[in-house]
Design an enzyme around this catalytic site. Structure first.
Site, PDB file in Angstrom:
ATOM      1  N   SER A 186       0.794  -1.232   0.000  1.00 21.36           N
ATOM      2  CA  SER A 186       0.000   0.000   0.000  1.00 21.36           C
ATOM      3  C   SER A 186       0.824   1.279   0.000  1.00 21.36           C
ATOM      4  O   SER A 186       0.304   2.345  -0.310  1.00 21.36           O
ATOM      5  CB  SER A 186      -0.948   0.022   1.206  1.00 21.36           C
ATOM      6  OG  SER A 186      -0.239   0.230   2.408  1.00 21.36           O
TER       7      SER A 186
ATOM      8  N   LYS B 184       0.705   4.683   6.730  1.00 22.79           N
ATOM      9  CA  LYS B 184       0.124   5.541   5.702  1.00 22.79           C
ATOM     10  C   LYS B 184       0.761   6.921   5.770  1.00 22.79           C
ATOM     11  O   LYS B 184       1.466   7.266   6.717  1.00 22.79           O
ATOM     12  CB  LYS B 184      -1.400   5.677   5.880  1.00 22.79           C
ATOM     13  CG  LYS B 184      -2.146   4.346   5.974  1.00 22.79           C
ATOM     14  CD  LYS B 184      -2.136   3.567   4.679  1.00 22.79           C
ATOM     15  CE  LYS B 184      -2.845   2.221   4.845  1.00 22.79           C
ATOM     16  NZ  LYS B 184      -2.765   1.388   3.632  1.00 22.79           N
TER      17      LYS B 184
END
EC number: 3.4.21.89
Length: 202
Positions: free
Chosen positions: A55, A94
């Site tokens: 990701s 993230k």
């Protein structure tokens, strides 16, 4: 003379035993102190963390090992670690896109923060087809996602750098500041990519 020598040798044995016990206690205390310092550093200051999944590509690769800083303030575009929403025991990594009070809009594959166009050098979707971009990295704003115009107080809006393969604030919403474990900017493994993680838009 023999009796005197015998008494001297007899008196030295307890002293040697006492010295040995003192050394053992001293060593044990030293180990306890060092271990306590190490645990405090790991618990409150820095800790190792590893990347799982794709990701955050191309910035971070699966299997990368990083150093997590637990005391620094979080700023826009920092890479942070936090408990995965609705997934017990798992951590997410993230990038912070929106700070409290920010207005976030994504349109025609371009990110806007507070109306300003943002060049996202950390994103590389050049090999992704147009159809996948439209379906997996579609337009959004905070109103369409969360029903608000701005990032709430004490919250962050986060995205993965690999926008077509990332579970992030587009699906689970804002991240509370209190839930942030720390931020990371240093990669320690693999050795051929050892160094600081580039942070764009400084």
């Amino acid at each position: 003379m023999k009796d005197s020598s015998y008494r001297e040798n007899k008196n030295k044995k307890p002293e040697k035993e006492k010295t040995l016990i003192q050394e053992l206690i001293s060593t044990l205390l030293y180990i306890i102190v060092i271990t306590s310092i190490f645990l405090c550093i790991r618990l409150y200051i820095i800790a190792p963390v590893s990347v799982e999944g794709a990701s955050m590509e191309p910035t971070l690769q699966d299997g990368d090992h990083l150093i997590l800083n637990k005391v620094s303030d979080v700023d826009r575009f920092d890479v942070i670690v936090f408990p995965a929403p609705e997934e017990d025991g798992k951590q997410f990594i993230k990038r912070v896109i929106g700070l409290p009070g920010d207005e976030i809009t994504f349109q025609d594959q371009t990110l806007y923060i507070n109306g300003e166009t943002i060049e996202e050098d950390y994103v590389d979707l050049s090999k992704v087809s147009d159809s996948d971009l439209q379906s997996l990295n579609s337009d959004f704003n905070l109103s369409s996602l969360e029903g608000v115009e701005q990032v709430p107080e004490d919250s962050y809006f986060v995205l993965g750098d690999n926008r077509v393969n990332s579970k992030d604030s587009r699906s689970f919403g804002f991240i509370s500041r209190n839930n942030v474990t720390g931020k990371t900017s240093l990669r320690i493994w693999p050795l051929d990519r050892l160094g600081f993680i580039d942070k764009s838009n400084d």
